[in-house]
Design a protein around this motif. Structure first.
Motif, mmCIF file in Angstrom:
data_model
loop_
_atom_site.group_PDB
_atom_site.id
_atom_site.type_symbol
_atom_site.label_atom_id
_atom_site.label_comp_id
_atom_site.label_asym_id
_atom_site.label_seq_id
_atom_site.Cartn_x
_atom_site.Cartn_y
_atom_site.Cartn_z
ATOM 1 N N VAL A 32 13.914 -36.602 106.149
ATOM 2 C CA VAL A 32 13.494 -37.065 107.444
ATOM 3 C C VAL A 32 13.283 -38.768 107.031
ATOM 4 O O VAL A 32 13.131 -39.107 106.037
ATOM 5 N N VAL A 33 13.414 -39.565 108.173
ATOM 6 C CA VAL A 33 13.793 -41.056 107.789
ATOM 7 C C VAL A 33 12.830 -41.717 108.764
ATOM 8 O O VAL A 33 12.671 -41.526 110.135
ATOM 9 N N GLU A 34 12.139 -42.866 108.026
ATOM 10 C CA GLU A 34 11.330 -43.473 108.720
ATOM 11 C C GLU A 34 11.772 -45.182 108.500
ATOM 12 O O GLU A 34 12.128 -45.535 107.363
ATOM 13 N N ARG A 37 8.777 -48.296 109.827
ATOM 14 C CA ARG A 37 7.359 -47.605 110.106
ATOM 15 C C ARG A 37 7.645 -46.718 111.420
ATOM 16 O O ARG A 37 6.751 -45.933 111.916
ATOM 17 N N VAL A 39 9.590 -43.051 113.035
ATOM 18 C CA VAL A 39 10.411 -42.244 112.639
ATOM 19 C C VAL A 39 11.616 -42.205 113.418
ATOM 20 O O VAL A 39 11.697 -42.490 114.428
ATOM 21 N N VAL A 40 12.770 -41.988 112.756
ATOM 22 C CA VAL A 40 14.175 -41.869 113.437
ATOM 23 C C VAL A 40 14.332 -40.587 113.702
ATOM 24 O O VAL A 40 14.325 -39.415 112.465
ATOM 25 N N ARG A 42 16.458 -36.914 114.040
ATOM 26 C CA ARG A 42 17.622 -36.650 113.388
ATOM 27 C C ARG A 42 18.781 -37.046 114.264
ATOM 28 O O ARG A 42 19.754 -37.567 113.540
ATOM 29 N N LEU B 45 4.977 -33.344 102.235
ATOM 30 C CA LEU B 45 6.065 -34.321 102.287
ATOM 31 C C LEU B 45 5.904 -35.261 101.035
ATOM 32 O O LEU B 45 5.026 -35.625 100.890
ATOM 33 N N ARG B 80 0.920 -40.657 110.167
ATOM 34 C CA ARG B 80 2.266 -41.037 109.874
ATOM 35 C C ARG B 80 3.028 -40.022 109.148
ATOM 36 O O ARG B 80 4.121 -39.605 109.687
ATOM 37 N N ARG B 83 3.724 -37.402 111.768
ATOM 38 C CA ARG B 83 4.851 -37.449 112.736
ATOM 39 C C ARG B 83 6.143 -37.415 111.851
ATOM 40 O O ARG B 83 7.128 -36.851 112.575
ATOM 41 N N LEU B 84 6.115 -37.667 110.707
ATOM 42 C CA LEU B 84 7.485 -37.446 109.816
ATOM 43 C C LEU B 84 7.648 -36.009 109.925
ATOM 44 O O LEU B 84 8.749 -35.492 109.778
ATOM 45 N N ALA B 87 9.323 -34.820 113.084
ATOM 46 C CA ALA B 87 10.438 -35.155 113.190
ATOM 47 C C ALA B 87 11.357 -34.164 112.359
ATOM 48 O O ALA B 87 12.553 -34.065 112.600
ATOM 49 N N ALA B 88 11.007 -33.604 111.254
ATOM 50 C CA ALA B 88 11.784 -32.549 110.387
ATOM 51 C C ALA B 88 12.313 -31.725 111.193
ATOM 52 O O ALA B 88 12.995 -30.809 110.512
#
Lengths: 65, 255, 384
Positions: A32-34, A37, A39-40, A42, B45, B80, B83-84, B87-88
């Motif tokens: 997972v990419v931030e 700050r 979140v991107v 996928r 995470l 934070r 949210r990550l 998103a996963a």
């Protein structure tokens, strides 16, 4: 180009998030990419450009309770 | 009617949640998951490249992931991380864990409640890990928490239901399920928590640190099921002889 | 917002009746051995099976009462300031159809009566009015509270249902407790018993304690008038009401009153009369279900009954009672009271009687340390 990845200054020739993951041999389905700050998602990895000085967090799931 | 635990609209048949940390080898996780019959499994995470391999490949498909926010020291950091995790692509459940005291690893209730409020508004199903403090629990529920997860003893200690009285108060007072988390090291302790009316138990170290994690996972499954069944059956009277009061000092005046 | 009205629908009359009838002796004994009781356990303790185990039930209640309250009993006295009433409650002495002289005290007269009670030693007073919102308006009630507050550690109100805003005004004036009897929790029977007048609105009355809690009232009491509906229905609903309020308003000092209907001026046939054994069972079951609530017993009950209910669970009793308006310091029209008193003991007599059964009287339990009062600022807390 210099970017900050997980707190470290890193030189990279990648121009998108997707190419950065390829460059570092990371599975885009597992990471997972931030970026700066935010979140991107996928599905946006290909379309998200990297710019000089970007701050990136690359995280994955690990064991935990 | 089947006895299900409902969390965030999801019906769970198993009342044992398991973790993925501290195993001798992650290779054990599939067999542990199967032996536990658990439907919910926690993950953490971390930044890639920190010497830890990813754990996802070991988790049986079909299990519901419960990512935690371990490592967060403030509400902002927990938000934070949540949210990550979302998103996963592992669903919208999150276990809020905010710890800034690295000596005792006790959760910060104030920050936890703040993070709960933010994440509920973003559509997460929030399971906050807390001290068994009625006020903190109420604040989390007010903020929209789906359950509360009070600790039985400091995390990783295997010391059992040290906070039994306080957890009993939460079970008595709260309208949401109480999932006992942290400190449960023996099946008998999980059984006791379930007998008291806990809705579920989360066990990680108790299984992972045993000599045979798969066998211990099975033991915990049996213990949680037994405790639940006992709770539903309603315990009989412990005291005996209440019937054998010869005289009637309090109600004799009625005759 | 959650309301008790909504919650009560989970307990329809049929469910109450079935739980009441099917409880077994073994279940009663099991409940008596447990610490945290649920509503269904309370129903078990009200059952015929529990009536057969009255002494062990009373023993358990006694044990809990002593654990949470010690051997202490709070004393209070009522002050009726108006018996003008627009309701026609079929069982009440204040029924508007009862042709009798009515009296409405002016604020000055109310103060004179209150001063007399203060001089008798009372520090805990409960103001009562009939339902005549135009005459005994919320402003009038608040004005009386404000005027007499300096004389008392605690001023309570037992008046018609107010709005949240009105409760707030009464709290601001210095009231710290409110009592609201739902009389019956059966909506149909309620409608028949209260055919006209402001009290006819069942839901508005049912939700009054919650509005008072929202308004910041410190102590709240509820009560069903036993004898109107069958025992298990209202005894259970009353305890459930108190339980619900403690659950959602844990900061409130919760209380339950245990009135049984008694003869009055007028004609009303008591269909579901509650005998002494059931009253004892009710008090003991309430105590087991709600270990920390105040249980209040009025002078509707005899001296003997009151003295015996104290060890079982009653923690608050009245003394020096008159249910008529005026007559102490001001002129009395010799009107009959709201109900017939069967325990006429004065404050000193009650203190003596309570001492004789091994208990201590608490004339003044708690006083808002921020409120002004002529009383001394000692706290006689019953817990610890």
């Amino acid at each position: 180009m210099q970017v900050i990845i997980n707190g470290e200054n890193v030189q990279s020739s990648a121009d998108t998030v997707a190419s950065l993951l390829r460059e570092r041999d990371l599975d885009p389905k597992r990471v997972v990419v931030e970026r700066n700050r935010a979140v991107v998602a996928r599905e946006d990895y290909d379309a998200t450009p990297l710019n000089e000085g970007d701050t990136l967090e690359l995280v994955q799931f690990v064991g935990g309770g | 009617m089947e006895d299900c635990l409902t969390v965030g609209g999801v019906n769970l048949k198993s009342r044992l949640f398991i973790g993925t940390g501290k195993y001798a080898s992650d290779d054990l996780i599939p067999a542990v998951a199967e032996a536990s019959a658990s439907e919910v499994i926690t993950v953490a995470l971390r930044r890639v490249g920190m010497g830890q391999k990813g754990v996802m490949d070991y988790i049986p498909s079909g299990m519901r992931l419960l990512p935690n926010t371990s490592g967060a020291r403030t509400a902002d950091e927990a938000v934070r991380l949540a949210r990550l995790a979302k998103a996963a692509g592992c669903g919208d459940w999150v276990k809020i864990e905010v710890i800034s005291d690295t000596r005792h690893l006790l959760p910060d209730g104030y920050e936890t409640a703040k993070a709960t409020e933010v994440l509920v508004k973003e559509g997460f199903t929030v399971l906050p890990y807390i001290n068994p403090d009625l006020y903190v629990a109420r604040a989390c529920i007010e903020a929209g928490a789906a359950v509360v997860m009070p600790l039985a003893a400091p995390i990783g200690t295997n010391r059992g239901l040290q906070t039994k009285e306080m957890i009993g108060i939460l079970i008595e007072e709260l309208d949401v399920p109480v999932v006992v988390d942290a400190g449960i090291g023996r099946p008998s302790q999980a059984c006791e928590a379930m007998e008291m009316g806990a809705a579920a138990c989360l066990v990680n170290t108790g299984i992972a640190s045993s000599d045979d994690a798969v066998a211990m996972a099975r033991a915990f499954r049996l213990a949680v099921d037994a405790g639940r069944a006992a709770y539903l059956a309603g315990a009989g009277a412990v005291r005996t002889g209440t019937e054998a009061v010869a005289s009637s000092p309090l109600t004799g005046f009625l005759r | 917002m959650k309301s008790f009205e909504t919650y009560l629908q989970e307990w329809p009359a049929k469910r109450r009746k079935e739980g009441f009838l099917k409880a077994t002796r073994a279940q009663v004994l099991s409940v008596l051995g447990r610490d945290h009781l649920k509503p269904e356990d309370f129903l078990t303790l009200l059952s015929p099976a529990a009536l057969d185990l009255l002494e062990p039930l009373a023993q358990r209640a006694h044990e809990l009462t002593v654990r949470f309250f010690g051997r202490a009993v709070c004393l209070f006295t009522p002050l009726y300031i108006s018996d003008v009433c627009t309701n026609q409650c079929r069982y009440c002495g204040f029924n508007a159809k009862n042709k009798q002289p009515r009296r409405h005290l002016s604020v000055d007269e109310a103060y004179a009566e209150a001063l007399y009670l203060h001089q008798q030693g009372h520090r805990n007073i409960l103001l009562l009015t009939g339902d005549a919102p135009k005459l005994s308006s919320p402003q009038y009630i608040a004005e009386v509270v404000r005027r007499i507050k300096p004389l008392f550690a605690s001023v309570g109100i037992e008046v018609y249902s107010l709005t949240e805003e009105e409760y707030r005004a009464v709290v601001d004036a210095g009231a710290d407790s409110m009592t609201m009897f739902q009389e019956t929790y059966s909506p149909e029977l309620y409608a028949w018993l209260h055919p006209v007048g402001p009290k006819h609105d069942y839901a508005f009355r049912l939700n009054a304690p919650q509005r008072a809690a929202e308004a910041g009232m410190r102590s709240i009491g509820v009560g069903g008038l036993l004898g109107l509906e069958s025992f298990e229905q209202d005894a259970f609903a009353t305890g459930l009401h108190a339980w619900w309020l403690t659950r959602y308003y844990p900061g409130v000092d919760m209380g339950v009153s245990i009135p049984r209907i008694c003869p009055h001026e007028g004609q009303f046939t008591v269909e579901h009369g509650v005998d002494d054994r059931h009253l004892v069972q009710y008090v003991a079951a309430l105590r087991c279900f709600l270990p920390r609530v105040t249980i209040t017993c009025s002078t509707r009950e005899s001296a003997t009954m009151r003295d015996h209910l104290i060890p079982i669970g009653v923690t608050r009793v009245s003394a020096g009672v008159s249910t008529a308006v005026g007559g102490r310091a001001t002129e009395n029209t010799h009107n009959p009271g709201q109900f017939e008193i069967t325990d006429h003991r004065s404050l000193p007599e009650m203190v003596d009687a309570i001492q004789k059964i091994g208990y201590q009287s608490v004339i003044k339990d708690w006083e808002d340390p921020t409120a002004s009062s002529v009383g001394t600022a000692c706290l006689a807390a019953a817990g610890g």
